[in-house]
Design a protein around this motif. Structure first.
Motif, mmCIF file in Angstrom:
data_model
loop_
_atom_site.group_PDB
_atom_site.id
_atom_site.type_symbol
_atom_site.label_atom_id
_atom_site.label_comp_id
_atom_site.label_asym_id
_atom_site.label_seq_id
_atom_site.Cartn_x
_atom_site.Cartn_y
_atom_site.Cartn_z
ATOM 1 N N HIS A 146 0.818 -1.216 0.000
ATOM 2 C CA HIS A 146 0.000 0.000 0.000
ATOM 3 C C HIS A 146 0.853 1.267 0.000
ATOM 4 O O HIS A 146 0.366 2.349 -0.324
ATOM 5 N N TYR A 147 2.158 1.137 0.314
ATOM 6 C CA TYR A 147 3.033 2.303 0.258
ATOM 7 C C TYR A 147 3.205 2.811 -1.173
ATOM 8 O O TYR A 147 3.607 3.961 -1.379
ATOM 9 N N CYS A 148 2.905 1.977 -2.152
ATOM 10 C CA CYS A 148 3.011 2.411 -3.549
ATOM 11 C C CYS A 148 1.993 3.500 -3.879
ATOM 12 O O CYS A 148 2.180 4.258 -4.843
ATOM 13 N N THR A 149 0.921 3.572 -3.124
ATOM 14 C CA THR A 149 -0.122 4.547 -3.420
ATOM 15 C C THR A 149 0.234 5.947 -2.923
ATOM 16 O O THR A 149 -0.485 6.905 -3.216
ATOM 17 N N ASP A 150 1.326 6.077 -2.184
ATOM 18 C CA ASP A 150 1.761 7.376 -1.660
ATOM 19 C C ASP A 150 3.213 7.605 -2.085
ATOM 20 O O ASP A 150 4.114 6.922 -1.600
ATOM 21 N N PRO A 151 3.484 8.565 -3.000
ATOM 22 C CA PRO A 151 4.855 8.772 -3.498
ATOM 23 C C PRO A 151 5.876 9.013 -2.394
ATOM 24 O O PRO A 151 6.983 8.497 -2.446
ATOM 25 N N ALA A 152 5.506 9.807 -1.378
ATOM 26 C CA ALA A 152 6.460 10.106 -0.299
ATOM 27 C C ALA A 152 6.811 8.845 0.482
ATOM 28 O O ALA A 152 7.979 8.591 0.796
ATOM 29 N N LYS A 153 5.811 8.033 0.789
ATOM 30 C CA LYS A 153 6.064 6.794 1.524
ATOM 31 C C LYS A 153 6.847 5.806 0.674
ATOM 32 O O LYS A 153 7.677 5.053 1.196
ATOM 33 N N PHE A 154 6.602 5.799 -0.639
ATOM 34 C CA PHE A 154 7.328 4.867 -1.498
ATOM 35 C C PHE A 154 8.810 5.216 -1.542
ATOM 36 O O PHE A 154 9.667 4.332 -1.531
ATOM 37 N N ILE A 155 9.141 6.508 -1.590
ATOM 38 C CA ILE A 155 10.547 6.908 -1.553
ATOM 39 C C ILE A 155 11.174 6.478 -0.227
ATOM 40 O O ILE A 155 12.321 6.002 -0.183
ATOM 41 N N SER A 156 10.423 6.615 0.858
ATOM 42 C CA SER A 156 10.923 6.158 2.157
ATOM 43 C C SER A 156 11.175 4.660 2.157
ATOM 44 O O SER A 156 12.194 4.180 2.690
ATOM 45 N N VAL A 157 10.256 3.899 1.553
ATOM 46 C CA VAL A 157 10.412 2.445 1.461
ATOM 47 C C VAL A 157 11.650 2.088 0.646
ATOM 48 O O VAL A 157 12.396 1.164 0.987
ATOM 49 N N LEU A 158 11.894 2.817 -0.433
ATOM 50 C CA LEU A 158 13.074 2.561 -1.251
ATOM 51 C C LEU A 158 14.357 2.790 -0.456
ATOM 52 O O LEU A 158 15.297 1.992 -0.541
ATOM 53 N N ARG A 215 6.493 20.251 -1.321
ATOM 54 C CA ARG A 215 7.110 21.178 -2.264
ATOM 55 C C ARG A 215 8.338 21.831 -1.648
ATOM 56 O O ARG A 215 9.311 22.151 -2.337
ATOM 57 N N HIS A 216 8.317 22.032 -0.352
ATOM 58 C CA HIS A 216 9.449 22.676 0.330
ATOM 59 C C HIS A 216 10.644 21.740 0.478
ATOM 60 O O HIS A 216 11.735 22.182 0.817
ATOM 61 N N TYR A 217 10.439 20.444 0.245
ATOM 62 C CA TYR A 217 11.509 19.457 0.425
ATOM 63 C C TYR A 217 11.931 18.837 -0.902
ATOM 64 O O TYR A 217 12.476 17.739 -0.924
ATOM 65 N N ARG A 218 11.711 19.539 -1.986
ATOM 66 C CA ARG A 218 12.008 18.966 -3.301
ATOM 67 C C ARG A 218 13.495 18.632 -3.443
ATOM 68 O O ARG A 218 13.847 17.567 -3.954
ATOM 69 N N GLN A 219 14.373 19.516 -2.980
ATOM 70 C CA GLN A 219 15.803 19.249 -3.122
ATOM 71 C C GLN A 219 16.220 18.019 -2.315
ATOM 72 O O GLN A 219 17.042 17.219 -2.774
ATOM 73 N N LEU A 220 15.656 17.870 -1.116
ATOM 74 C CA LEU A 220 15.951 16.682 -0.313
ATOM 75 C C LEU A 220 15.477 15.423 -1.033
ATOM 76 O O LEU A 220 16.214 14.425 -1.112
ATOM 77 N N ASN A 221 14.257 15.453 -1.553
ATOM 78 C CA ASN A 221 13.736 14.283 -2.269
ATOM 79 C C ASN A 221 14.550 13.980 -3.514
ATOM 80 O O ASN A 221 14.759 12.819 -3.857
ATOM 81 N N GLU A 222 15.012 15.005 -4.192
ATOM 82 C CA GLU A 222 15.859 14.795 -5.376
ATOM 83 C C GLU A 222 17.149 14.070 -5.005
ATOM 84 O O GLU A 222 17.604 13.171 -5.728
ATOM 85 N N LEU A 224 17.594 12.073 -2.381
ATOM 86 C CA LEU A 224 17.255 10.701 -2.013
ATOM 87 C C LEU A 224 17.036 9.843 -3.257
ATOM 88 O O LEU A 224 17.519 8.706 -3.341
ATOM 89 N N VAL A 225 16.315 10.385 -4.225
ATOM 90 C CA VAL A 225 16.070 9.665 -5.474
ATOM 91 C C VAL A 225 17.377 9.399 -6.211
ATOM 92 O O VAL A 225 17.607 8.304 -6.746
ATOM 93 N N GLN A 226 18.258 10.385 -6.221
ATOM 94 C CA GLN A 226 19.549 10.216 -6.891
ATOM 95 C C GLN A 226 20.362 9.109 -6.221
ATOM 96 O O GLN A 226 21.020 8.301 -6.902
ATOM 97 N N LEU A 227 20.332 9.070 -4.892
ATOM 98 C CA LEU A 227 21.058 8.028 -4.156
ATOM 99 C C LEU A 227 20.541 6.647 -4.527
ATOM 100 O O LEU A 227 21.328 5.725 -4.791
ATOM 101 N N ILE A 228 19.228 6.486 -4.560
ATOM 102 C CA ILE A 228 18.624 5.182 -4.885
ATOM 103 C C ILE A 228 18.985 4.768 -6.298
ATOM 104 O O ILE A 228 19.351 3.615 -6.559
ATOM 105 N N GLU A 229 18.908 5.711 -7.234
ATOM 106 C CA GLU A 229 19.195 5.379 -8.629
ATOM 107 C C GLU A 229 20.678 5.144 -8.861
ATOM 108 O O GLU A 229 21.052 4.326 -9.717
ATOM 109 N N ASP A 230 21.546 5.813 -8.112
ATOM 110 C CA ASP A 230 22.987 5.599 -8.270
ATOM 111 C C ASP A 230 23.388 4.191 -7.852
ATOM 112 O O ASP A 230 24.246 3.564 -8.483
ATOM 113 N N TYR A 231 22.791 3.683 -6.772
ATOM 114 C CA TYR A 231 23.089 2.311 -6.361
ATOM 115 C C TYR A 231 22.480 1.301 -7.330
ATOM 116 O O TYR A 231 23.067 0.243 -7.580
#
Length: 310
Positions: A146-158, A215-222, A224-231
């Motif tokens: 069910h975490y897939c239904t929430d983008p923020a939670k899915f990034i946390s799961v990743l 929206r205020h945490y876009r740079q942080l999320n970017e 985190l996403v970069q870290l996941i994709e780099d690995y």
């Protein structure tokens, strides 16, 4: 000259609380028994009481969470950490209990405290010692779908999944559990393969950008996403534990990860199982899993019967 102990295969079933680890052990053990494997379940969760499966080894004989919390005045998280450290200090107890199970396929039902699999060393030390004893394990890491239904939670799961993979140091299979319940929490924004294969995560950032809070945490999320994709290590297998075809796909991935040899006799048992019910203990169906709905492409959805000609 003494002969080396035979390699014993199995799974270390890990994941956050409520991800379905105990249900997974029950369903997977029933499926494996139907295949003809001599399977045993080892409960390493000191908080587990009244498990639905038969425990071949139960950590409750050594230490229990309620006793630790009462004796040391600890909360549940601190109590679980103490229990795992106590097990680490008493591995001879575990060795003696596992000795009669050589040759079995073992399922280790592990505690659900996330910290034990992301940065605390006790559980990893237990797995390392099991490897030295000749137990070849794959970590089956369950995450609630069910975490897939929430983008923020899915990034946390990743992030959690990546941290677990790097810390536990076992062959690793990430599993999206409870796929049959996913629509109770909302529709998926993308096809399921977007989440299972962890495709271009910038689309998730676009979804988060529409939320005033994130929206205020876009740079942080970017970052985190970069870290996941780099690995580039994290991917998932969808699982409906009630669907035997879904369980089969997970088992094939686990067997591939730890090098289990799939024999001819077992293949015949699988063919017989896929065409009949497994048994009354845990009901498996061969219904079309809900994941198939989300694997359908937009092009396929728009094609009418008159367009399905060769």
């Amino acid at each position: 000259m003494a002969t080396a102990a035979p390699t014993t295969f199995g799974q270390a079933v890990i994941g956050p609380p409520g991800s379905g680890k105990t249900t997974y052990c029950l369903g997977m053990s029933t499926f494996l028994a139907g295949l003809g494997r001599q399977v045993a379940v080892v409960n390493l969760d000191p908080a587990n009481e009244g498990t639905p499966y038969a425990c071949a080894v139960d950590i409750g004989e050594l230490v229990t969470l309620p006793d630790v919390m009462e004796a040391l005045k600890l909360g549940p998280n601190g109590g679980l950490v103490y229990c795992m450290e106590y097990l680490e200090a008493n591995l001879d107890w575990l060795h003696d209990r596992l000795a009669p199970l050589r040759g079995h396929y073992l399922l280790f039902d592990c505690p659900g405290q996330v910290e034990l699999c992301t940065h605390h060393g006790a559980l990893r030390s237990v797995f390392a010692q099991l490897a030295r004893w000749g137990f070849r394990l794959t970590a089956a890491h369950l995450v609630d779908s069910h975490y897939c239904t929430d983008p923020a939670k899915f990034i946390s799961v990743l992030c959690t999944s990546l941290s677990t993979m790097l810390h536990v140091e076992l062959p690793h299979v990430n599993i999206l559990s409870k796929m049959d319940l996913i629509e109770q929490f909302g529709k998926l924004a993308f096809n399921l393969d977007y989440y299972t294969e962890v495709l271009d995560l910038t689309y998730l950032l676009d979804h988060l950008a529409s939320d005033p809070f994130f929206r205020h945490y876009r740079q942080l999320n970017e970052k985190l996403v970069q870290l996941i994709e780099d690995y580039s290590l994290v991917s998932f297998i969808p699982l409906n534990i009630q669907d035997k075809e879904s369980v089969q796909r997970v088992l094939q991935a686990v067997d591939k990860a730890n090098g289990y040899c799939f024999g001819v006799a077992e293949q015949r048992s699988l063919e017989a199982m896929m065409s009949a019910a497994v048994g009354a203990d845990f009901h498996f169906t061969s219904t079309l899993g809900i994941q198939e709905k989300y694997l359908q492409t937009p092009e396929e959805e728009s094609v009418g019967p008159e367009d399905m000609r060769l």
